[in-house]
Design a protein around this motif. Structure first.
Motif, PDB file in Angstrom:
ATOM      1  N   GLY A 171      27.245 -13.826   7.911  1.00 50.22           N
ATOM      2  CA  GLY A 171      25.816 -13.543   8.014  1.00 50.22           C
ATOM      3  C   GLY A 171      25.253 -14.089   9.313  1.00 50.22           C
ATOM      4  O   GLY A 171      25.973 -14.718  10.090  1.00 50.22           O
ATOM      5  N   VAL A 172      23.991 -13.831   9.518  1.00 49.95           N
ATOM      6  CA  VAL A 172      23.280 -14.438  10.645  1.00 49.95           C
ATOM      7  C   VAL A 172      22.724 -15.771  10.161  1.00 49.95           C
ATOM      8  O   VAL A 172      22.032 -15.824   9.131  1.00 49.95           O
ATOM      9  CB  VAL A 172      22.150 -13.539  11.163  1.00 49.95           C
ATOM     10  N   TYR A 173      23.054 -16.818  10.859  1.00 48.89           N
ATOM     11  CA  TYR A 173      22.613 -18.162  10.501  1.00 48.89           C
ATOM     12  C   TYR A 173      21.408 -18.542  11.354  1.00 48.89           C
ATOM     13  O   TYR A 173      21.463 -18.476  12.592  1.00 48.89           O
ATOM     14  CB  TYR A 173      23.754 -19.160  10.692  1.00 48.89           C
ATOM     15  N   TYR A 174      20.334 -18.914  10.670  1.00 48.75           N
ATOM     16  CA  TYR A 174      19.092 -19.274  11.327  1.00 48.75           C
ATOM     17  C   TYR A 174      18.788 -20.759  11.125  1.00 48.75           C
ATOM     18  O   TYR A 174      19.011 -21.305  10.041  1.00 48.75           O
ATOM     19  CB  TYR A 174      17.921 -18.482  10.759  1.00 48.75           C
ATOM     20  N   CYS A 175      18.231 -21.353  12.141  1.00 50.83           N
ATOM     21  CA  CYS A 175      17.738 -22.717  12.075  1.00 50.83           C
ATOM     22  C   CYS A 175      16.221 -22.645  11.870  1.00 50.83           C
ATOM     23  O   CYS A 175      15.549 -21.806  12.501  1.00 50.83           O
ATOM     24  CB  CYS A 175      18.089 -23.410  13.384  1.00 50.83           C
ATOM     25  N   ALA A 176      15.705 -23.500  11.006  1.00 53.33           N
ATOM     26  CA  ALA A 176      14.272 -23.518  10.741  1.00 53.33           C
ATOM     27  C   ALA A 176      13.782 -24.965  10.688  1.00 53.33           C
ATOM     28  O   ALA A 176      14.544 -25.867  10.337  1.00 53.33           O
ATOM     29  CB  ALA A 176      13.963 -22.812   9.421  1.00 53.33           C
ATOM     30  N   ALA A 177      12.517 -25.149  11.010  1.00 50.93           N
ATOM     31  CA  ALA A 177      11.966 -26.500  11.034  1.00 50.93           C
ATOM     32  C   ALA A 177      10.533 -26.506  10.525  1.00 50.93           C
ATOM     33  O   ALA A 177       9.804 -25.516  10.668  1.00 50.93           O
ATOM     34  CB  ALA A 177      12.010 -27.067  12.450  1.00 50.93           C
ATOM     35  N   ASP A 178      10.161 -27.613   9.929  1.00 50.48           N
ATOM     36  CA  ASP A 178       8.779 -27.790   9.497  1.00 50.48           C
ATOM     37  C   ASP A 178       8.554 -29.270   9.204  1.00 50.48           C
ATOM     38  O   ASP A 178       9.459 -29.952   8.731  1.00 50.48           O
ATOM     39  CB  ASP A 178       8.483 -26.943   8.248  1.00 50.48           C
ATOM     40  N   PRO A 179       7.313 -29.754   9.439  1.00 53.44           N
ATOM     41  CA  PRO A 179       7.052 -31.173   9.172  1.00 53.44           C
ATOM     42  C   PRO A 179       6.642 -31.473   7.736  1.00 53.44           C
ATOM     43  O   PRO A 179       6.484 -32.634   7.360  1.00 53.44           O
ATOM     44  CB  PRO A 179       5.894 -31.493  10.121  1.00 53.44           C
TER      45      PRO A 179
ATOM     46  N   GLN B  40      25.368 -15.243  14.855  1.00 53.75           N
ATOM     47  CA  GLN B  40      26.193 -14.473  13.919  1.00 53.75           C
ATOM     48  C   GLN B  40      27.484 -15.205  13.581  1.00 53.75           C
ATOM     49  O   GLN B  40      28.219 -15.646  14.472  1.00 53.75           O
ATOM     50  CB  GLN B  40      26.536 -13.102  14.522  1.00 53.75           C
ATOM     51  N   VAL B  41      27.735 -15.311  12.284  1.00 55.66           N
ATOM     52  CA  VAL B  41      29.013 -15.833  11.796  1.00 55.66           C
ATOM     53  C   VAL B  41      29.687 -14.731  10.993  1.00 55.66           C
ATOM     54  O   VAL B  41      29.088 -14.177  10.060  1.00 55.66           O
ATOM     55  CB  VAL B  41      28.807 -17.074  10.903  1.00 55.66           C
ATOM     56  N   THR B  42      30.903 -14.401  11.377  1.00 55.07           N
ATOM     57  CA  THR B  42      31.668 -13.388  10.659  1.00 55.07           C
ATOM     58  C   THR B  42      33.000 -13.992  10.249  1.00 55.07           C
ATOM     59  O   THR B  42      33.742 -14.495  11.093  1.00 55.07           O
ATOM     60  CB  THR B  42      31.914 -12.145  11.526  1.00 55.07           C
ATOM     61  N   VAL B  43      33.269 -13.943   8.956  1.00 53.76           N
ATOM     62  CA  VAL B  43      34.509 -14.500   8.427  1.00 53.76           C
ATOM     63  C   VAL B  43      35.372 -13.351   7.935  1.00 53.76           C
ATOM     64  O   VAL B  43      34.987 -12.616   7.021  1.00 53.76           O
ATOM     65  CB  VAL B  43      34.239 -15.500   7.293  1.00 53.76           C
ATOM     66  N   SER B  44      36.519 -13.203   8.540  1.00 53.87           N
ATOM     67  CA  SER B  44      37.427 -12.123   8.154  1.00 53.87           C
ATOM     68  C   SER B  44      38.425 -12.617   7.116  1.00 53.87           C
ATOM     69  O   SER B  44      38.842 -13.773   7.144  1.00 53.87           O
ATOM     70  CB  SER B  44      38.164 -11.591   9.379  1.00 53.87           C
TER      71      SER B  44
ATOM     72  N   ARG C 163      20.809 -18.433   6.000  1.00 50.42           N
ATOM     73  CA  ARG C 163      21.679 -17.339   6.440  1.00 50.42           C
ATOM     74  C   ARG C 163      21.247 -16.055   5.746  1.00 50.42           C
ATOM     75  O   ARG C 163      20.656 -16.075   4.669  1.00 50.42           O
ATOM     76  CB  ARG C 163      23.144 -17.635   6.142  1.00 50.42           C
ATOM     77  N   GLN C 164      21.555 -14.952   6.412  1.00 54.63           N
ATOM     78  CA  GLN C 164      21.204 -13.651   5.858  1.00 54.63           C
ATOM     79  C   GLN C 164      22.338 -12.679   6.105  1.00 54.63           C
ATOM     80  O   GLN C 164      22.696 -12.408   7.263  1.00 54.63           O
ATOM     81  CB  GLN C 164      19.916 -13.123   6.476  1.00 54.63           C
ATOM     82  N   ALA C 165      22.909 -12.195   5.027  1.00 56.89           N
ATOM     83  CA  ALA C 165      23.952 -11.181   5.094  1.00 56.89           C
ATOM     84  C   ALA C 165      23.285  -9.806   5.065  1.00 56.89           C
ATOM     85  O   ALA C 165      22.144  -9.678   4.604  1.00 56.89           O
ATOM     86  CB  ALA C 165      24.918 -11.332   3.933  1.00 56.89           C
ATOM     87  N   PRO C 166      23.987  -8.786   5.540  1.00 52.30           N
ATOM     88  CA  PRO C 166      23.408  -7.436   5.534  1.00 52.30           C
ATOM     89  C   PRO C 166      22.956  -7.031   4.137  1.00 52.30           C
ATOM     90  O   PRO C 166      23.670  -7.242   3.150  1.00 52.30           O
ATOM     91  CB  PRO C 166      24.568  -6.562   6.014  1.00 52.30           C
ATOM     92  N   GLU C 167      21.751  -6.522   4.065  1.00 55.55           N
ATOM     93  CA  GLU C 167      21.164  -6.014   2.821  1.00 55.55           C
ATOM     94  C   GLU C 167      20.969  -7.101   1.771  1.00 55.55           C
ATOM     95  O   GLU C 167      20.826  -6.784   0.578  1.00 55.55           O
ATOM     96  CB  GLU C 167      22.006  -4.862   2.260  1.00 55.55           C
ATOM     97  N   LYS C 168      20.940  -8.343   2.184  1.00 53.69           N
ATOM     98  CA  LYS C 168      20.679  -9.440   1.251  1.00 53.69           C
ATOM     99  C   LYS C 168      19.503 -10.265   1.740  1.00 53.69           C
ATOM    100  O   LYS C 168      19.153 -10.229   2.922  1.00 53.69           O
ATOM    101  CB  LYS C 168      21.921 -10.327   1.089  1.00 53.69           C
ATOM    102  N   GLU C 169      18.906 -11.001   0.833  1.00 49.83           N
ATOM    103  CA  GLU C 169      17.800 -11.859   1.213  1.00 49.83           C
ATOM    104  C   GLU C 169      18.303 -13.086   1.968  1.00 49.83           C
ATOM    105  O   GLU C 169      19.441 -13.511   1.818  1.00 49.83           O
ATOM    106  CB  GLU C 169      17.033 -12.302  -0.040  1.00 49.83           C
ATOM    107  N   ARG C 170      17.411 -13.627   2.763  1.00 50.15           N
ATOM    108  CA  ARG C 170      17.734 -14.849   3.477  1.00 50.15           C
ATOM    109  C   ARG C 170      17.851 -15.990   2.464  1.00 50.15           C
ATOM    110  O   ARG C 170      16.989 -16.145   1.602  1.00 50.15           O
ATOM    111  CB  ARG C 170      16.642 -15.149   4.501  1.00 50.15           C
TER     112      ARG C 170
END
Length: 126
Positions: free
Chosen positions: A92-100, A121-125, A38-45
């Motif tokens: 944040g924006v939640y990303y799915c990633a894959a690798d073998p 996008q996931v936004t928690v108020s 996940r990556q929040a604004p102005e933060k690293e993934r």
């Protein structure tokens, strides 16, 4: 062509739950490790969770430990991330990633993953 498609992101109130889905296609699903970042604004993934499809082993970041579960459906080629008791800092924006070729020491290293989805996008108020 390898493809990952995330879905399930939404605007939710703190304390509620959410299930994210990652649908994989174009590669041998059961030979891969699938992760959520996940990556929040102005933060690293940052790495959130990971599952090894072949042996079922899982990993969770401290920030979600005890609040998240990850599961795979090999028949559907889909990985699910379920999160409960959501907090505003889960936004944040939640990303799915894959690798073998993911080993334990590189589970949370985004640079190690060769395939990525477009994010949801996931936004928690509060």
């Amino acid at each position: 062509e390898a493809r990952l498609v995330e879905s399930g992101g939404n605007l939710v109130q703190a304390g509620r739950s959410l299930i994210l889905s990652c649908a994989a296609s174009g590669f041998a699903f059961d030979g891969f490790a699938i992760a959520w970042f996940r990556q929040a604004p102005e933060k690293e993934r940052e790495g959130v969770s990971n599952i090894n499809i072949q042996d079922g082993s899982t990993w969770f970041a401290d920030s979600v430990f005890g609040r998240a579960t990850i599961a795979s459906d090999t028949a559907r080629g889909t990985v699910y991330l379920s999160m409960n008791n959501l907090k505003p800092e889960d936004t944040g924006v939640y990303y799915c990633a894959a690798d073998p070729s993911i080993i334990l020491s590189s589970i949370r290293d985004a640079r190690r993953y060769g395939y990525w989805g477009q994010g949801t996008q996931v936004t928690v108020s509060s």
